[in-house]
Design a protein around this motif. Structure first.
Motif, PDB file in Angstrom:
ATOM      1  N   THR A 244      -1.884   2.509 -14.660  1.00  0.00           N
ATOM      2  CA  THR A 244      -1.427   1.088 -14.229  1.00  0.00           C
ATOM      3  C   THR A 244       0.038   1.233 -14.656  1.00  0.00           C
ATOM      4  O   THR A 244       1.087   1.381 -14.695  1.00  0.00           O
ATOM      5  CB  THR A 244      -1.394  -0.015 -15.885  1.00  0.00           C
ATOM      6  N   ASP A 261      -7.415   4.472  -8.036  1.00  0.00           N
ATOM      7  CA  ASP A 261      -7.625   3.691  -9.170  1.00  0.00           C
ATOM      8  C   ASP A 261      -6.140   3.394  -9.880  1.00  0.00           C
ATOM      9  O   ASP A 261      -6.313   3.193 -11.273  1.00  0.00           O
ATOM     10  CB  ASP A 261      -8.522   4.638 -10.508  1.00  0.00           C
ATOM     11  N   SER A 263      -3.586   0.199 -10.391  1.00  0.00           N
ATOM     12  CA  SER A 263      -2.587  -0.940 -10.345  1.00  0.00           C
ATOM     13  C   SER A 263      -1.254  -1.353 -10.773  1.00  0.00           C
ATOM     14  O   SER A 263      -0.656  -0.289 -11.760  1.00  0.00           O
ATOM     15  CB  SER A 263      -3.948  -2.296 -11.984  1.00  0.00           C
ATOM     16  N   ILE A 264      -0.953  -2.056 -10.066  1.00  0.00           N
ATOM     17  CA  ILE A 264       0.162  -2.403 -10.443  1.00  0.00           C
ATOM     18  C   ILE A 264       0.076  -4.350 -11.602  1.00  0.00           C
ATOM     19  O   ILE A 264       0.030  -5.184 -10.523  1.00  0.00           O
ATOM     20  CB  ILE A 264       0.603  -3.051  -9.088  1.00  0.00           C
ATOM     21  N   LYS A 265       0.677  -4.228 -12.132  1.00  0.00           N
ATOM     22  CA  LYS A 265       0.966  -5.550 -12.951  1.00  0.00           C
ATOM     23  C   LYS A 265       2.145  -6.152 -13.032  1.00  0.00           C
ATOM     24  O   LYS A 265       3.213  -5.334 -12.658  1.00  0.00           O
ATOM     25  CB  LYS A 265       0.564  -5.408 -14.715  1.00  0.00           C
ATOM     26  N   VAL A 304      -4.419  -0.540  -3.563  1.00  0.00           N
ATOM     27  CA  VAL A 304      -4.050  -0.702  -4.712  1.00  0.00           C
ATOM     28  C   VAL A 304      -3.784  -1.904  -5.205  1.00  0.00           C
ATOM     29  O   VAL A 304      -3.751  -2.400  -4.503  1.00  0.00           O
ATOM     30  CB  VAL A 304      -2.411  -0.628  -4.677  1.00  0.00           C
ATOM     31  N   ASN A 305      -4.687  -2.334  -6.587  1.00  0.00           N
ATOM     32  CA  ASN A 305      -4.432  -4.306  -6.490  1.00  0.00           C
ATOM     33  C   ASN A 305      -2.962  -4.295  -7.223  1.00  0.00           C
ATOM     34  O   ASN A 305      -2.649  -3.782  -8.265  1.00  0.00           O
ATOM     35  CB  ASN A 305      -5.524  -3.657  -7.338  1.00  0.00           C
ATOM     36  N   LEU A 306      -2.868  -5.161  -7.401  1.00  0.00           N
ATOM     37  CA  LEU A 306      -2.010  -6.070  -7.367  1.00  0.00           C
ATOM     38  C   LEU A 306      -2.396  -7.559  -8.150  1.00  0.00           C
ATOM     39  O   LEU A 306      -2.710  -8.379  -7.405  1.00  0.00           O
ATOM     40  CB  LEU A 306      -0.613  -6.975  -6.214  1.00  0.00           C
ATOM     41  N   SER A 307      -1.673  -6.680  -9.768  1.00  0.00           N
ATOM     42  CA  SER A 307      -1.801  -8.795  -9.989  1.00  0.00           C
ATOM     43  C   SER A 307      -0.896  -9.434 -11.331  1.00  0.00           C
ATOM     44  O   SER A 307      -0.046  -8.839 -10.954  1.00  0.00           O
ATOM     45  CB  SER A 307      -3.308  -8.811 -11.650  1.00  0.00           C
ATOM     46  N   SER A 313      -5.081 -11.944  -8.422  1.00  0.00           N
ATOM     47  CA  SER A 313      -4.974 -11.185  -7.816  1.00  0.00           C
ATOM     48  C   SER A 313      -4.876 -10.770  -6.404  1.00  0.00           C
ATOM     49  O   SER A 313      -5.269 -11.185  -5.658  1.00  0.00           O
ATOM     50  CB  SER A 313      -5.290 -10.060  -7.909  1.00  0.00           C
ATOM     51  N   GLU A 315      -5.743  -7.097  -3.293  1.00  0.00           N
ATOM     52  CA  GLU A 315      -5.062  -5.088  -3.031  1.00  0.00           C
ATOM     53  C   GLU A 315      -4.867  -5.356  -1.368  1.00  0.00           C
ATOM     54  O   GLU A 315      -4.899  -6.438  -0.580  1.00  0.00           O
ATOM     55  CB  GLU A 315      -7.257  -5.780  -2.831  1.00  0.00           C
ATOM     56  N   LYS A 317      -4.169  -2.140   0.697  1.00  0.00           N
ATOM     57  CA  LYS A 317      -4.400  -0.801   1.212  1.00  0.00           C
ATOM     58  C   LYS A 317      -4.324  -0.812   2.642  1.00  0.00           C
ATOM     59  O   LYS A 317      -3.612  -1.285   3.980  1.00  0.00           O
ATOM     60  CB  LYS A 317      -5.723  -1.072   1.020  1.00  0.00           C
TER      61      LYS A 317
END
Length: 334
Positions: A244, A261, A263-265, A304-307, A313, A315, A317
């Motif tokens: 993360t 897998d 993620s970026i917070k 990558v998932n940005l929250s 959030s 995604e 790609k």
């Protein structure tokens, strides 16, 4: 300009922390320790030295006297290049000079000024002092390397403070490393925390760790559930297998090489409303506000998932064909 991995193909291959070296103690040390433990302590510690370090403190003198009364071993070096060895429950002050010190568990070492080499067993405290020190410390130990370009190897459940200078530090599981000011190189293993401090640091972390790069243009390699905060500066981060990445307002312009897998917070003030995203090939550029905070994401084949801080959030790609072209070196970011 083509976005390229500066350490291709392995982004500076993961550096396994190096284990510390055990203390070098001669067989005769045990006999010396037995003799010193059985001897009647003198009226006061022998601490005479022209420019000594801890030996001149009346408080420490009283402390060392009490230590001696309890049968522990203490050794005070000269202001030259000393070779000192201590058994368990020892207190060693190397003084000034380039000292070589070996000590077993439950001991305290003060290297003093100079380029010292210290090997300490488990549950020890080592203070390197000023100079370019080389320190090995085993489990449950604390190391304060002090000012200088130090090299530290620490085992599990340890705390290491590099101090000012360009330090090289390895630590195993459940440990904490603070590189301090300088361009440090840090490698940590599982469930460990690494703080780069000020400077352009290079940090590797694996298996449930936490990395905080601090101010400077840092290079960070993280995987297996590690959490990464690059901090202020233009950082380069390789994230893989459940890592993360934390990105906050004021962190600057970071580049993230995204693998499996990831993620970026995003922190407060970085919202979808003030965000713009451009995609060129397999590279996404995510900018916020006036563009002073920006993420360049090398997506490869992995989304990558940005929250966001508000709980929403999204995604990002790249399509597979663009990713293949990028890997062939055909896609460029304009």
């Amino acid at each position: 300009m083509q976005v390229s991995n500066p350490l291709f193909p392995s982004f500076r291959a993961w550096e396994l922390p190096q284990p510390p070296e055990p203390p070098r103690l001669l067989a005769e040390l045990a006999a010396k320790h037995q003799a010193s433990s059985g001897a009647k302590p003198p009226a006061e510690p022998s601490t005479t030295r022209a420019n000594g370090s801890i030996g001149q403190s009346p408080t420490v003198q009283a402390f060392l006297l009490r230590v001696q009364e309890l049968g522990a071993l203490y050794l005070l070096g000269s202001d030259g290049d000393d070779r000192l060895s201590g058994w368990s429950n020892s207190f060693i002050d190397g003084g000034n000079g380039n000292d070589s010190i070996s000590v077993w568990s439950d001991s305290v070492v003060s290297g003093g000024d100079g380029d010292d080499a210290v090997r300490a067993w488990s549950n020890t405290v080592t203070m390197g002092g000023a100079g370019n020190d080389t320190i090995s410390a085993w489990s449950d130990s604390i190391v304060d390397a002090g000012a200088g370009d130090d090299a530290v190897r620490a085992w599990s459940n340890t705390v290491t403070m590099g101090g000012a200078g360009n330090d090289t530090i390895s630590a195993w599981s459940d440990s904490m490393v603070d590189g301090g000011a300088g361009n440090d190189t840090i490698s940590v293993w599982s469930n460990s925390r690494a703080y780069g401090g000020d400077g352009d640091d290079s940090i590797s972390a694996r298996v449930g760790g936490y990395v905080e790069g601090g101010a400077g243009n840092d290079t960070i390699d993280a995987a297996n559930g590690t959490i990464v905060s690059g901090g202020a500066g233009d950082d380069m981060i390789r994230a893989d297998t459940g890592a993360t990445v934390l990105f906050n307002a004021g962190d600057g312009k970071d580049t993230v090489f995204v693998n499996r897998d990831v993620s970026i917070k995003l922190g407060e003030g970085l919202s979808a409303d003030n965000m713009s995203v451009t995609l060129s090939g397999n590279v996404a550029t995510v900018s916020f506000g006036d563009g002073s905070d920006q993420l360049t994401l090398d997506l490869g084949f992995h989304p990558v998932n940005l929250s966001f801080a508000d709980g929403t959030s999204m995604e990002i790609k790249a399509d597979t064909f663009s990713a293949l072209r990028a890997r062939a070196g055909e896609t460029k970011l304009d």
